[in-house]
Scaffold this motif. Structure first.
Motif, mmCIF file in Angstrom:
data_model
loop_
_atom_site.group_PDB
_atom_site.id
_atom_site.type_symbol
_atom_site.label_atom_id
_atom_site.label_comp_id
_atom_site.label_asym_id
_atom_site.label_seq_id
_atom_site.Cartn_x
_atom_site.Cartn_y
_atom_site.Cartn_z
ATOM 1 N N ASN A 135 0.822 -1.209 0.000
ATOM 2 C CA ASN A 135 0.000 0.000 0.000
ATOM 3 C C ASN A 135 0.858 1.262 0.000
ATOM 4 O O ASN A 135 0.546 2.229 -0.696
ATOM 5 C CB ASN A 135 -0.938 0.016 1.208
ATOM 6 N N VAL A 136 1.940 1.252 0.764
ATOM 7 C CA VAL A 136 2.839 2.411 0.797
ATOM 8 C C VAL A 136 3.497 2.608 -0.563
ATOM 9 O O VAL A 136 3.584 3.723 -1.066
ATOM 10 C CB VAL A 136 3.901 2.262 1.912
ATOM 11 N N LEU A 137 3.921 1.514 -1.191
ATOM 12 C CA LEU A 137 4.529 1.628 -2.517
ATOM 13 C C LEU A 137 3.526 2.155 -3.542
ATOM 14 O O LEU A 137 3.873 2.958 -4.402
ATOM 15 C CB LEU A 137 5.091 0.282 -2.969
ATOM 16 N N SER A 138 2.275 1.712 -3.445
ATOM 17 C CA SER A 138 1.239 2.213 -4.356
ATOM 18 C C SER A 138 1.007 3.703 -4.127
ATOM 19 O O SER A 138 0.856 4.470 -5.076
ATOM 20 C CB SER A 138 -0.060 1.446 -4.159
ATOM 21 N N LEU A 139 0.972 4.106 -2.873
ATOM 22 C CA LEU A 139 0.790 5.516 -2.548
ATOM 23 C C LEU A 139 1.962 6.348 -3.058
ATOM 24 O O LEU A 139 1.777 7.421 -3.639
ATOM 25 C CB LEU A 139 0.640 5.693 -1.038
ATOM 26 N N LEU A 140 3.172 5.849 -2.875
ATOM 27 C CA LEU A 140 4.347 6.578 -3.355
ATOM 28 C C LEU A 140 4.383 6.643 -4.878
ATOM 29 O O LEU A 140 5.021 7.533 -5.441
ATOM 30 C CB LEU A 140 5.629 5.938 -2.819
ATOM 31 N N GLY A 141 3.698 5.713 -5.536
ATOM 32 C CA GLY A 141 3.603 5.749 -6.993
ATOM 33 C C GLY A 141 2.857 6.970 -7.497
ATOM 34 O O GLY A 141 2.961 7.334 -8.668
#
Length: 112
Positions: free
Chosen positions: A34-40
């Motif tokens: 989820n954090v990686l998706s948000l940082l995307g």
């Protein structure tokens, strides 16, 4: 609201309600994704220097390629510590989360 807060305080005081021990972000596979998706959602031109500063290393490759920045953040910034991954206790984890954790451990071992 005051009564509800007083009841909540009583439960905490008697020990029937407590907060879960904090987990390392890298050890929680779902939260990490989820954090990686948000940082995307952040421009790679802004995310790259921030990730390099936090990760403590320069990133190779194309400066603004989003996939490269995501891989760098995943490996250098969000990488779970060895202690968090090596523990076998999965208490308090949802069974699906425990399965994803075991899969992550297997992938990490295969890549090592």
């Amino acid at each position: 609201l005051r009564r509800k807060l007083a009841r909540l305080d009583a439960h905490v005081t008697e020990g029937s309600l407590r907060a879960r021990e904090p987990l390392h972000l890298g050890a929680d596979v779902g939260l990490r994704d989820n954090v990686l998706s948000l940082l995307g959602c952040v421009s790679a031109a802004w995310l790259r220097p921030a990730a390099e500063a936090v990760g403590g290393e320069r990133m190779g490759g194309e400066p603004t390629e989003p996939a490269a920045v995501r891989r760098f953040v995943d490996k250098q910034v969000l990488a779970p510590p060895a202690v968090a991954l090596s523990t076998t206790a999965e208490e308090g984890m949802h069974p699906a989360e425990a399965g994803r954790r075991r899969d992550l451990l297997a992938r990490e071992a295969a890549n090592a």
